[in-house]
Motif scaffolding. Structure first.
Motif, mmCIF file in Angstrom:
data_model
loop_
_atom_site.group_PDB
_atom_site.id
_atom_site.type_symbol
_atom_site.label_atom_id
_atom_site.label_comp_id
_atom_site.label_asym_id
_atom_site.label_seq_id
_atom_site.Cartn_x
_atom_site.Cartn_y
_atom_site.Cartn_z
ATOM 1 N N ALA A 19 -23.998 25.136 14.833
ATOM 2 C CA ALA A 19 -25.230 25.799 15.239
ATOM 3 C C ALA A 19 -25.567 25.329 16.650
ATOM 4 O O ALA A 19 -25.644 24.121 16.906
ATOM 5 C CB ALA A 19 -26.352 25.453 14.271
ATOM 6 N N LEU A 20 -25.753 26.275 17.566
ATOM 7 C CA LEU A 20 -25.999 25.945 18.973
ATOM 8 C C LEU A 20 -27.447 26.231 19.353
ATOM 9 O O LEU A 20 -28.054 27.177 18.860
ATOM 10 C CB LEU A 20 -25.100 26.786 19.891
ATOM 11 C CG LEU A 20 -23.600 26.834 19.617
ATOM 12 C CD1 LEU A 20 -22.911 27.730 20.649
ATOM 13 C CD2 LEU A 20 -22.999 25.438 19.653
ATOM 14 N N LEU A 21 -27.963 25.419 20.273
ATOM 15 C CA LEU A 21 -29.232 25.717 20.935
ATOM 16 C C LEU A 21 -28.902 25.911 22.404
ATOM 17 O O LEU A 21 -28.359 25.007 23.050
ATOM 18 C CB LEU A 21 -30.220 24.561 20.744
ATOM 19 C CG LEU A 21 -30.633 24.284 19.293
ATOM 20 C CD1 LEU A 21 -31.530 23.039 19.230
ATOM 21 C CD2 LEU A 21 -31.339 25.488 18.678
ATOM 22 N N VAL A 22 -29.187 27.104 22.901
ATOM 23 C CA VAL A 22 -28.839 27.433 24.287
ATOM 24 C C VAL A 22 -30.108 27.421 25.119
ATOM 25 O O VAL A 22 -31.062 28.143 24.800
ATOM 26 C CB VAL A 22 -28.185 28.825 24.370
ATOM 27 C CG1 VAL A 22 -27.700 29.102 25.789
ATOM 28 C CG2 VAL A 22 -27.035 28.939 23.371
ATOM 29 N N THR A 23 -30.143 26.612 26.152
ATOM 30 C CA THR A 23 -31.298 26.603 27.054
ATOM 31 C C THR A 23 -31.056 27.611 28.162
ATOM 32 O O THR A 23 -30.034 27.556 28.850
ATOM 33 C CB THR A 23 -31.494 25.197 27.680
ATOM 34 O OG1 THR A 23 -31.459 24.243 26.633
ATOM 35 C CG2 THR A 23 -32.802 25.109 28.444
ATOM 36 N N GLU A 31 -27.630 25.076 29.517
ATOM 37 C CA GLU A 31 -27.128 24.009 28.650
ATOM 38 C C GLU A 31 -26.883 24.557 27.245
ATOM 39 O O GLU A 31 -27.625 25.420 26.768
ATOM 40 C CB GLU A 31 -28.157 22.871 28.563
ATOM 41 C CG GLU A 31 -27.588 21.608 27.943
ATOM 42 C CD GLU A 31 -28.681 20.604 27.530
ATOM 43 O OE1 GLU A 31 -28.328 19.422 27.403
ATOM 44 O OE2 GLU A 31 -29.838 21.002 27.301
ATOM 45 N N VAL A 32 -25.850 24.031 26.603
ATOM 46 C CA VAL A 32 -25.574 24.356 25.205
ATOM 47 C C VAL A 32 -25.547 23.038 24.437
ATOM 48 O O VAL A 32 -24.812 22.123 24.801
ATOM 49 C CB VAL A 32 -24.223 25.092 25.069
ATOM 50 C CG1 VAL A 32 -23.821 25.241 23.617
ATOM 51 C CG2 VAL A 32 -24.298 26.468 25.719
ATOM 52 N N ARG A 33 -26.394 22.941 23.400
ATOM 53 C CA ARG A 33 -26.454 21.707 22.592
ATOM 54 C C ARG A 33 -26.188 22.040 21.138
ATOM 55 O O ARG A 33 -26.414 23.162 20.704
ATOM 56 C CB ARG A 33 -27.874 21.105 22.649
ATOM 57 C CG ARG A 33 -28.244 20.400 23.921
ATOM 58 C CD ARG A 33 -29.715 19.968 23.874
ATOM 59 N NE ARG A 33 -30.645 21.092 23.826
ATOM 60 C CZ ARG A 33 -31.714 21.161 23.037
ATOM 61 N NH1 ARG A 33 -31.993 20.177 22.193
ATOM 62 N NH2 ARG A 33 -32.509 22.218 23.063
ATOM 63 N N GLY A 34 -25.798 21.036 20.372
ATOM 64 C CA GLY A 34 -25.704 21.203 18.933
ATOM 65 C C GLY A 34 -27.094 21.097 18.333
ATOM 66 O O GLY A 34 -27.904 20.273 18.763
ATOM 67 N N ASP A 35 -27.381 21.926 17.332
ATOM 68 C CA ASP A 35 -28.697 21.899 16.697
ATOM 69 C C ASP A 35 -28.820 20.628 15.849
ATOM 70 O O ASP A 35 -28.069 20.453 14.881
ATOM 71 C CB ASP A 35 -28.837 23.150 15.817
ATOM 72 C CG ASP A 35 -30.211 23.248 15.161
ATOM 73 O OD1 ASP A 35 -30.980 22.259 15.231
ATOM 74 O OD2 ASP A 35 -30.505 24.302 14.575
ATOM 75 N N THR A 41 -23.797 20.376 11.743
ATOM 76 C CA THR A 41 -23.664 20.192 13.197
ATOM 77 C C THR A 41 -24.250 18.840 13.608
ATOM 78 O O THR A 41 -23.664 18.120 14.437
ATOM 79 C CB THR A 41 -24.391 21.324 13.963
ATOM 80 O OG1 THR A 41 -23.937 22.582 13.484
ATOM 81 C CG2 THR A 41 -24.163 21.214 15.456
ATOM 82 N N ALA A 42 -25.409 18.504 13.043
ATOM 83 C CA ALA A 42 -26.065 17.221 13.273
ATOM 84 C C ALA A 42 -26.190 16.889 14.769
ATOM 85 O O ALA A 42 -26.006 15.750 15.195
ATOM 86 C CB ALA A 42 -25.327 16.102 12.525
#
Ligand SMILES: Nc1nc2c(c(=O)[nH]1)N[C@H]1C(S)=C(S)[C@@H](COP(=O)(O)OP(=O)(O)OC[C@H]3O[C@@H](n4cnc5c(=O)[nH]c(N)nc54)[C@H](O)[C@@H]3O)O[C@H]1N2
Ligand SMILES: Nc1nc2c(c(=O)[nH]1)N[C@H]1C(S)=C(S)[C@@H](COP(=O)(O)OP(=O)(O)OC[C@H]3O[C@@H](n4cnc5c(=O)[nH]c(N)nc54)[C@H](O)[C@@H]3O)O[C@H]1N2
Ligand code: SF4
Ligand SMILES: [Mo]
Length: 689
Positions: A19-23, A31-35, A41-42
């Motif tokens: 699961a990604l969080l895209v800024t 930026e792309v982070r793991g949720d 995904t942790a």
């Protein structure tokens, strides 16, 4: 500047489906982070996808449709408009008399159910094009597993940390299943023993308590040896066997033929290793501790791969390991998802036609085949999306020869000018996961996943779906399904009437990003196997019906010293080419920072094998057999057992010194089940270049 966070999903062919969080700032994904809230995904991504913006905004992204202006394979193109591109393709396809001469070629460049086989398959079904057998990765093991268990369902990865014994069998999760590995390390801190079963001391094997380095393609024999010892030493769970398995009596007879001595010789390991592994496994289950097998695809890329998986899948039932939620085996959990293929792909559009199937593994031979009654028409047009066959398909010389045919019309939908794109007549720019909508099932965890578009398409790029919508319209396909939006397709991807989904899901999933399927914690505590009999098939009637040995057996490799001594006299080294940590198959090879980390294409070989050939560390070597040759840099190391060479893959040919990669020497021979590839069933010789 406005900043927003968009919920997205990693699209790659990886069991973790993060699961990604895209800024997004001012319309740009920064930026792309793991949720952190998504349990598997942790909050962590692998290094590859942490670089997703670097890939998306890469200077080499394809941003306009193009037509070929040079020779096939040369990679010279000139921009054209979408109107000209679509008109050219439609006109050319309409000139082909038998639609079976048209072949789609696609795999899992994106795992999305929308940008994968939805609108695309609707288009090819309506056309009546040849069907593609999508076998290049997992069908051998998938079929073997289904014969034993009934469906691709297994232990929930979220149970991993509760296991007390973990066999990592034919997988390198440090590189290719990171979020399982994070949990396996937690299990290790909780006192679990980790054992890797792998011919190569991979990044994972070196971090386990024990590493059993068997010969490639001999896993089925090792599993038979474990059965033998479990039975002989009464480490089996007779209550579980009586209630929930079928064929134990016949299995006992078969296992009796595989004493540890025979297994040790077949697998190239010691008798002690066989005995100890069986005792560790049986005793853990007997103590009521969870014994987990993370079975992966490394075991099924040789001739006997289907049987190997089938055999290994019998072990948890014998030992009663399924009694524990953290016990059992996980190969793939993709059948846990009630995907609605009939709606996604609309096979009804074939309207009674029954086109031939082409196996994607043998694309090399098939592109070079003339029309014949057995084969059907010569392949005249090829439409490639979500795949890079010129780099990834076996026996690459033939694949490249096929793609170079002057009379073949090739369309490639891509993000980049890959080795395959170099052969396109028309090259079309596709959107990336940040630019389109999708919905995902997974094969490594149990969450439905939603991908929202984070940014507008770059340049003139379009989603695969939109490209096939345009083609369908141009060819006059008038069924309403060719007008479905991506959102509408996503809303139909899973069966809402299935209890695991329980109602319309899409609107909420889009907002939340992920939602776990409604399933019991442990799949087979009380049996309930999805086989015909409801039992774990130690003896499989379905296999007998298919003309296969109904009991666990050992199918030796096509190419090994034991199975083909004449070939081994000329080509004495076994070669495997498993995934490199910094690439995803051939994706990311063109991202400079990742290529810098991976270094140059290299071949790991044992000091004894290197010395016998006068090869020193860091020298350029040539790897060859009757199918071809390629060059790379030698790494002299005891990570590879003697007699084995390892070329981590899959490199783009155009980045190699000689324009070639490991698939030059791999073969188009198939596995015992599932018509899969045998990438790790290869004999070669190595010399100084
Ligand atoms: N970083 C990264 N991750 C990936 C990929 C990638 O290219 N890079 N590819 C993705 C894809 S498409 C897939 S299918 C999965 C693959 O995932 P896995 O199947 O876990 O593949 P690998 O991680 O390469 O692990 C395979 C291991 O099997 C070993 N092996 C080779 N032959 C044999 C054998 O005969 N027996 C046994 N026991 N072991 C053997 C290899 O040495 C290797 O260490 O990974 C996915 N994830
Ligand atoms: N020697 C050797 N060969 C192997 C293997 C091995 O271990 N050793 N592994 C095999 C395995 S397991 C697999 S799964 C196959 C993988 O083979 P492929 O599925 O062909 O995988 P990739 O090489 O990653 O190529 C996928 C391509 O799809 C493109 N793509 C991604 N998303 C999209 C999209 O939304 N639209 C479009 N149009 N394109 C997109 C990417 O840019 C990329 O170029 O390779 C196989 N080949
Ligand atoms: S490639 Fe795998 S580990 Fe990496 S972000 Fe994607 S799903 Fe997660
Ligand atoms: Mo794969």
């Amino acid at each position: 500047m406005t900043s927003s966070t968009i919920r997205a999903v990693c699209p790659h062919d990886c069991p973790d489906t993060c699961a990604l969080l895209v800024t997004v700032e001012g319309g740009v994904a920064v930026e792309v982070r793991g949720d952190p809230a998504h349990p598997t995904t942790a909050g962590a991504l692998c290094t590859k996808v942490a670089r997703y913006p670097e890939r998306t905004y890469h200077k080499d992204r394809l941003l306009s449709p193009m037509k070929r202006i040079g020779k096939k394979g040369e990679g010279k193109f000139a921009p054209i408009g979408w109107e000209e591109a679509i008109a050219t393709i439609a006109a050319r396809l309409q000139r082909i008399a038998d639609p079976q001469a048209i072949l789609p070629y696609s795999y899992a460049g994106t795992m999305g159910l929308v940008q994968g086989e939805s609108m695309a398959m609707r288009f090819f079904h309506k056309l009546g094009a040849s069907l593609l057998e999508r076998t290049i990765c997992s069908t051998a093991g998938g079929e073997g597993y289904k014969y034993t268990i009934g469906a691709r369902i297994g232990t929930d990865v979220e149970q991993t940390e509760h296991a007390k014994l973990i066999l990592i069998w034919g997988g390198n999760p440090v590189a290719s299943n990171l979020h399982f590995w994070m949990r396996a390390q937690q299990a290790k801190r909780n006192g679990a023993k980790l054992i890797a079963i792998d011919p190569y001391r991979s990044l994972t094997a070196e971090k386990c308590h024990q590493h059993i380095a068997l010969l490639p393609g001999t896993d089925a024999a090792l599993a038979l040896g474990l059965m033998h010892v479990l039975i002989a030493e009464d480490l089996v769970d007779r209550d579980y066997i009586d209630r929930y398995t079928e064929g134990y009596t016949q299995l006992k007879e078969r296992a009796a033929e595989w004493p540890p001595q025979r297994v040790a010789v077949t697998c190239g390991i010691s008798v002690g290793e066989v005995l100890q592994l069986a005792r560790d496994y049986g005793a853990a289950a007997r103590r009521g501790e969870a014994a987990l097998i993370r079975l992966n695809y490394g075991v099924q890329r040789t001739r006997g791969g289907g049987m190997a998986v089938r055999n290994i899948a019998c072990l948890p039932a014998l030992a009663g390991a399924w009694r524990h939620a953290a016990g059992g085996v996980l190969l793939s959990c993709s059948d846990a998802f009630p995907k609605d293929r009939a709606v996604l792909e609309r096979p009804d559009l074939l309207a009674g036609r029954n086109p031939r199937s082409i196996n994607m593994v043998t694309i090399g031979d098939d592109l070079l085949r003339d029309a014949s009654p057995a084969f059907g028409p010569k392949i005249e047009a090829l439409i490639v999306y979500n795949a890079n066959p010129v780099a990834v398909a076996p026996e690459s010389d033939k694949v490249a020869q096929g793609f170079a045919r002057e009379d073949l019309f090739t369309v490639v939908l891509e993000h980049f000018q890959t080795d395959t794109a170099d052969y396109a007549d028309i090259l079309l720019p596709a959107t990336t996961q940040l630019e389109h909508v999708d919905i995902h099932s997974t094969y490594g965890h149990l969450y439905m996943m939603a991908n929202n578009a984070a940014i507008a398409p770059l340049g003139q790029a379009k989603p695969n779906t939109e490209i096939f919508r345009l083609l369908a319209a141009r060819m006059g396909f008038s069924e309403p399904c060719f007008q479905d939006s991506d959102d509408a397709i996503a809303a139909q991807a899973f069966r809402a009437d299935d209890a695991r989904v329980a109602g319309p899901y899409w609107e909420q999933l889009k907002r939340q990003g992920w939602q776990k399927l409604r399933l019991a914690d442990a799949p087979f505590v009380h049996g309930g196997f999805p086989t015909a009999s409801g039992k774990c098939a130690l003896y499989s009637q379905a296999m007998a019906d298919a003309g296969l040995d109904p009991l666990p057996a050992y199918n030796a490799p096509h190419e090994s010293a034991a199975s083909n001594p004449a070939l081994a006299a000329r080509y004495p080294l076994a070669m495997i080419s498993p995934p490199a940590r910094n690439f995803l198959n051939s994706t990311f090879v063109n991202v400079q920072s990742l290529r810098d980390t991976e270094g140059e294409p290299h071949l790991d070989m044992h000091p004894v094998d290197a010395a016998a050939r006068g090869i020193a560390q860091g020298e350029l070597v040539r790897i060859f057999n009757d199918r071809g040759s390629f060059a790379c840099w030698a790494r002299v190391t005891d990570r590879a057992r003697p007699g084995l060479v390892v070329g981590l893959s899959i490199w783009w040919k155009k980045f190699a010194a000689d324009g070639k990669n490991a698939n030059q020497v791999t073969s188009q021979s198939l596995t015992d089940m599932g018509r899969g590839p045998t990438f790790y069933d290869v004999l070669v010789e190595v010399e100084k270049a």
